[in-house]
Motif scaffolding. Structure first.
Motif, short mmCIF file in Angstrom:
data_model
loop_
_atom_site.label_atom_id
_atom_site.label_comp_id
_atom_site.label_asym_id
_atom_site.label_seq_id
_atom_site.Cartn_x
_atom_site.Cartn_y
_atom_site.Cartn_z
N ARG A 62 2.31 4.65 2.01
CA ARG A 62 1.85 3.55 2.95
C ARG A 62 1.70 3.58 4.72
N ALA A 63 3.13 3.88 5.00
CA ALA A 63 3.13 4.14 6.38
C ALA A 63 2.27 4.91 6.32
N GLU A 64 2.10 6.37 6.79
CA GLU A 64 1.45 7.44 6.63
C GLU A 64 0.10 6.81 6.43
N GLY A 65 -0.51 5.85 5.53
CA GLY A 65 -1.42 5.35 5.32
C GLY A 65 -1.95 4.72 7.13
N GLU A 66 -1.20 3.57 7.51
CA GLU A 66 -0.78 2.67 7.79
C GLU A 66 -0.86 3.12 9.56
N ALA A 67 -0.98 4.40 9.47
CA ALA A 67 -0.78 5.04 10.78
C ALA A 67 -1.74 5.71 11.05
N VAL A 68 -2.80 6.30 9.91
CA VAL A 68 -3.75 7.31 9.71
C VAL A 68 -4.32 6.13 10.40
N LEU A 69 -4.92 5.05 9.53
CA LEU A 69 -6.21 4.07 9.35
C LEU A 69 -5.67 3.67 11.13
N ALA A 70 -4.97 2.91 11.51
CA ALA A 70 -4.73 2.87 13.41
C ALA A 70 -5.12 3.70 14.55
N ALA A 71 -5.22 5.17 13.74
CA ALA A 71 -5.37 6.38 15.06
C ALA A 71 -7.22 6.23 15.13
N ALA A 72 -7.57 5.32 13.67
CA ALA A 72 -9.06 6.47 13.22
C ALA A 72 -9.17 5.09 13.04
N GLY A 73 -8.52 3.80 13.90
CA GLY A 73 -9.66 2.08 14.30
C GLY A 73 -10.54 1.60 13.05
N ILE A 74 -9.24 1.99 12.24
CA ILE A 74 -9.80 1.14 10.77
C ILE A 74 -9.78 -0.04 10.77
N ALA A 75 -10.34 -1.54 10.81
CA ALA A 75 -9.22 -2.70 9.91
C ALA A 75 -9.00 -2.38 9.41
N TYR A 76 -7.84 -3.43 8.29
CA TYR A 76 -7.79 -3.37 6.64
C TYR A 76 -7.04 -5.10 6.68
N THR A 77 -6.82 -5.70 5.83
CA THR A 77 -6.50 -6.77 5.97
C THR A 77 -5.20 -6.57 5.57
N SER A 78 -3.91 -7.73 5.84
CA SER A 78 -3.13 -7.94 5.89
C SER A 78 -2.85 -8.34 5.08
N PRO A 79 -1.42 -8.05 4.31
CA PRO A 79 -1.09 -8.34 3.23
C PRO A 79 -0.84 -9.94 3.03
N GLU A 80 -0.54 -10.71 4.19
CA GLU A 80 -0.11 -12.49 4.34
C GLU A 80 -1.56 -12.43 4.53
N GLU A 81 -2.55 -12.28 4.57
CA GLU A 81 -4.57 -12.26 4.41
C GLU A 81 -4.51 -12.22 3.10
N GLU A 82 -4.02 -10.89 2.30
CA GLU A 82 -4.56 -11.11 0.84
C GLU A 82 -3.78 -12.16 0.50
N GLN A 83 -2.71 -12.48 0.77
CA GLN A 83 -1.52 -13.82 -0.10
C GLN A 83 -2.27 -14.74 0.21
N ARG A 84 -2.64 -14.65 1.62
CA ARG A 84 -3.83 -16.53 1.86
C ARG A 84 -4.23 -17.15 1.01
N VAL A 85 -5.19 -15.40 0.77
CA VAL A 85 -6.71 -15.55 0.35
C VAL A 85 -6.68 -15.63 -1.55
N ARG A 86 -6.06 -15.22 -2.00
CA ARG A 86 -5.25 -14.58 -3.55
C ARG A 86 -4.06 -15.90 -4.43
N ALA A 87 -3.91 -16.45 -3.42
CA ALA A 87 -2.50 -17.56 -3.46
C ALA A 87 -2.56 -17.34 -4.74
#
Length: 341
Positions: free
Chosen positions: A224-249
């Motif tokens: 996952r750390a590799e994935g996050e680094a790649v998405l950051a380099a590509a400028g691709i946004a994604y929801t955070s675990p905190e946002e997911e938790q708030r929505v899914r509760a």
């Protein structure tokens, strides 16, 4: 609306069964033993609120359905490695009143990964992204199990590449009549990229078994750390675990209802069924691709992709390789990457 579920496996069967319970018209599309079982005995959907048997129309391909209706919604729920063939088969089908499915009908990509939407948009004019959070398993031909409660699943839905419209809202309204939550969002791909990061565990599960050990969980964190680094380099946004938790509760919990042990995710299930293919190229392989495009090394995901494909190709059962051996292979690749050899 009539829902044509292209790929009536775990996710397609669960969504199709719940839509049918909500009073929607549903057609299931399946192949082989699944097609035969659905045709002969119907779809058995096992859930915490009881087993439900749905005797729905089932076809083994677009030709068997004939001319499509103008109110049809195509729901693509095959594995991503099967998307191109499905799109080629369904896109040219005629629609009542003129035109083809690719020209006129909405196509919802209810799949892991982020590639099917892009594939679909090459030919389909109305593509929708769906982020599927729905714990489901293919038990045997004709039988699908969905353990989520109190909701069966949460399905973020929006237009691809971005936006929301009345069609998305109509689909969501149908889904929400039958124990499914379907938030309509303008940024559905942001949710799907977050799900992609979570799905980097799928290959570990498939190759080494369900993630229960600290060693396996630590390996997933590295992927996952590799994935996050790649998405950051590509400028691709994604929801955070905190946002997911708030929505899914607490809307959806995994609660086995008959004492059965929990199996793995979709990749684990592919090996268990001996499918011969696995979706690793569109999960770990997506991170590897973006890493090469943006100059970020991805040795952890490279090895996971390779080992998952190897297991599928050779017909190995899930968990055939110890997590210790898998970690050793990853460490060796990381060392070679660092040394430049």
């Amino acid at each position: 609306m009539r829902y044509v579920i292209i790929g009536a496996g775990a996710v397609g069967g669960a969504v199709g069964g719940r839509l049918a319970q909500g009073g929607c018209e549903v057609v299931l599309v399946a192949r082989g033993k699944q097609y035969e079982a659905l045709r002969e005995q119907g779809l058995v959907l096992q859930t915490p609120d009881g087993p439900h048997t749905h005797r729905l129309p089932v076809v083994n391909g677009p030709e068997a359905l004939g001319v499509l209706r103008a109110d049809d919604v195509l729901v693509l729920s095959v594995k991503t490695q099967d998307s191109a063939a499905a799109l080629a088969a369904w896109g040219p089908r005629p629609v009542d009143g003129g035109g083809t499915a690719a020209e006129r009908l909405p196509l919802v990509c209810a799949q892991n990964g982020v590639e099917s939407e892009r594939l679909a948009l090459r030919t389909f004019q109305r593509v929708y992204a769906m982020c599927v959070w729905l714990p489901a398993a293919f038990v045997e031909p004709g039988v699908v199990r969905a353990d989520g409660t109190p909701l069966t699943g949460i399905l973020h839905l929006g237009r691809y590449p971005a936006g929301a419209d009345d069609t998305a809202r109509e689909i969501a309204a149908d889904l929400e009549r039958c124990r499914l939550d379907a938030p309509v969002v303008a940024d559905a791909m942001r949710w799907k990229y977050a799900k992609l990061l979570a799905n980097l565990a799928n290959s570990i599960e498939a190759v080494s078994g369900v993630l229960t050990s600290e060693e396996g969980i630590a390996l997933f964190r590295r992927a996952r750390a590799e994935g996050e680094a790649v998405l950051a380099a590509a400028g691709i946004a994604y929801t955070s675990p905190e946002e997911e938790q708030r929505v899914r509760a607490d809307k959806i919990r995994f609660e086995p209802f008959d004492g059965s042990p929990r199996g793995g995710g979709s990749s684990w299930q592919s090996l268990q069924r001996g499918a011969g293919t696995i979706e690793a190229d569109y999960l770990n392989g997506e991170i590897a691709l973006l890493g090469r495009l943006h100059g970020v090394p991805t040795p952890v995901n490279d090895v996971l992709q390779e080992r998952a494909n190897e297991a599928a190709r050779e017909g190995r059962p899930p968990g055939a390789t110890s997590v210790t051996d898998l970690v050793a292979a990853v460490d060796a690749r990381v060392a070679r990457t660092v040394s430049g050899s």
